[in-house]
Design an enzyme around this catalytic site. Structure first.
Site, PDB file in Angstrom:
ATOM      1  N   GLU A  23       0.822  -1.215   0.000  1.00 14.92           N
ATOM      2  CA  GLU A  23       0.000   0.000   0.000  1.00 14.92           C
ATOM      3  C   GLU A  23       0.855   1.264   0.000  1.00 14.92           C
ATOM      4  O   GLU A  23       2.060   1.226   0.210  1.00 14.92           O
ATOM      5  CB  GLU A  23      -0.913   0.033   1.242  1.00 14.92           C
ATOM      6  CG  GLU A  23      -2.358  -0.418   0.978  1.00 14.92           C
ATOM      7  CD  GLU A  23      -3.163   0.619   0.213  1.00 14.92           C
ATOM      8  OE1 GLU A  23      -2.577   1.638  -0.235  1.00 14.92           O
ATOM      9  OE2 GLU A  23      -4.373   0.421   0.034  1.00 14.92           O
ATOM     10  N   ASN A 154      -9.755   5.585   2.330  1.00 16.14           N
ATOM     11  CA  ASN A 154      -8.888   5.356   1.185  1.00 16.14           C
ATOM     12  C   ASN A 154      -8.973   6.525   0.206  1.00 16.14           C
ATOM     13  O   ASN A 154      -9.794   7.433   0.356  1.00 16.14           O
ATOM     14  CB  ASN A 154      -9.241   4.047   0.464  1.00 16.14           C
ATOM     15  CG  ASN A 154      -8.315   2.917   0.842  1.00 16.14           C
ATOM     16  OD1 ASN A 154      -7.101   3.094   0.867  1.00 16.14           O
ATOM     17  ND2 ASN A 154      -8.870   1.750   1.135  1.00 16.14           N
ATOM     18  N   ASP A 204     -10.091   1.825  -4.143  1.00 11.70           N
ATOM     19  CA  ASP A 204      -9.099   1.787  -3.074  1.00 11.70           C
ATOM     20  C   ASP A 204      -8.228   3.039  -3.159  1.00 11.70           C
ATOM     21  O   ASP A 204      -8.743   4.135  -3.281  1.00 11.70           O
ATOM     22  CB  ASP A 204      -8.286   0.489  -3.196  1.00 11.70           C
ATOM     23  CG  ASP A 204      -7.624   0.061  -1.892  1.00 11.70           C
ATOM     24  OD1 ASP A 204      -7.063   0.925  -1.200  1.00 11.70           O
ATOM     25  OD2 ASP A 204      -7.625  -1.148  -1.586  1.00 11.70           O
TER      26      ASP A 204
END
Length: 299
Positions: A23, A154, A204
């Site tokens: 991430e 997100n 996301d």
């Protein structure tokens, strides 16, 4: 409007990382490296395209949720529910602040604005309760709650003109945009930008390009898309993995789109046919990004 679909052969592996939950990729224009985290693996990682060197440093926490570049050339790391200054040599020098306490949450996506403030949110560790919130954090560690009722924070991104903030709640399947005032750090006029509640697709992490396009990764749906500022999709990148998580532009010319991915939630059967799951992927020359803003020097 013609929809541009990027062919599969344009997507390559930049780093064979095998992350559980890769991430928050960020390109550092000083070190000329890509930096990202493996949230569940609790790893802070870097990749130097010039040398091919991939460095990994583990940290002691339950979740290494996010990161930001800092004005002093170091990093800010989100460990569980607190923010820590990571010195240039890789050690955590001190805690900047505890953002939240008393909830079964952890810090997740964040982004620094042009005045050096970090906008970062929390998410429910069980992935279904609206326990999370969005916060604004200044360099001296002052934490200001912005709004609550969030399941999974997100997709925080700012438009190039610093007038719009994008925010996604992945488990509500929506992305919103707000009017953003750079001077006072306020957001107003919340409105829906992209709505996937009917299909339950999961937007996301996201980033913007230099002309205002918003690039969003779709977890569990194997693609990255580009939205025009008016909300229409004009580019789709099908990926060889089910779970892309976030994207950023990097390289010395900021013309490489790096995409972090995850092995999390995939079955052994899926993993056997997705050898690039958990890797950092790259697509070259499809757009140009902007340099990341840096968090004001802690202390």
């Amino acid at each position: 409007m013609t929809l541009n679909s990027i062919p599969a052969h344009k997507v390559e592996t930049a780093v064979a990382a095998s992350d559980i939950l890769g991430e928050t990729p960020l390109w550092c224009d000083r070190s000329r490296k890509l930096w990202w985290v493996d949230i569940d693996g609790r790893l802070h990682q870097s990749f130097d395209p010039a040398t091919g060197e991939h460095q990994v440093r583990p940290y002691d926490c339950q979740f290494l949720g996010s990161q930001a570049l800092t004005a002093d050339g170091a990093h800010l790391l989100a460990r569980d529910l607190s923010l820590h200054h990571r010195s240039a040599d890789g050690y955590l020098s001190r805690q900047v602040c505890e953002v939240e306490s008393g909830l079964d949450n952890h810090l997740n996506d964040g982004r620094v604005d042009a005045r050096g403030r970090l906008w970062i949110g929390t998410m429910d560790n069980q992935l279904h309760r609206p326990n999370g919130s969005l916060y604004r954090v200044t360099g001296d560690g002052e934490v200001t709650p912005v709004f609550s009722d969030v399941i999974v924070t997100n997709g925080i991104a700012f438009s190039p003109d610093n007038r719009t903030l994008y925010f996604t709640d992945t488990r509500r399947y929506c992305t919103w945009q707000f009017d953003f005032d750079l001077d006072d750090g306020a957001i107003r006029n919340r409105r829906l930008f992209a709505d996937y509640r009917s299909t339950q697709e999961r937007p996301d992490g996201a980033c913007v390009d230099n002309i205002g396009g918003l690039w969003t990764a779709f977890f569990s749906h194997g693609r990255v898309v580009r939205y025009r500022p008016d909300g229409r999709i004009d580019t789709v990148i099908p990926l060889p993995v089910t779970n892309p998580t976030c994207a950023c532009f990097g390289g010395d010319d900021l013309k490489t789109l790096f995409v972090t991915t995850a092995r999390k939630f995939l079955t052994p059967e899926q993993l056997s046919i997705e050898p690039q799951a958990g890797h950092v992927l790259a697509v070259h020359g499809i757009a140009q990004g902007l340099p990341e803003h840096r968090f004001a020097n802690p202390g």
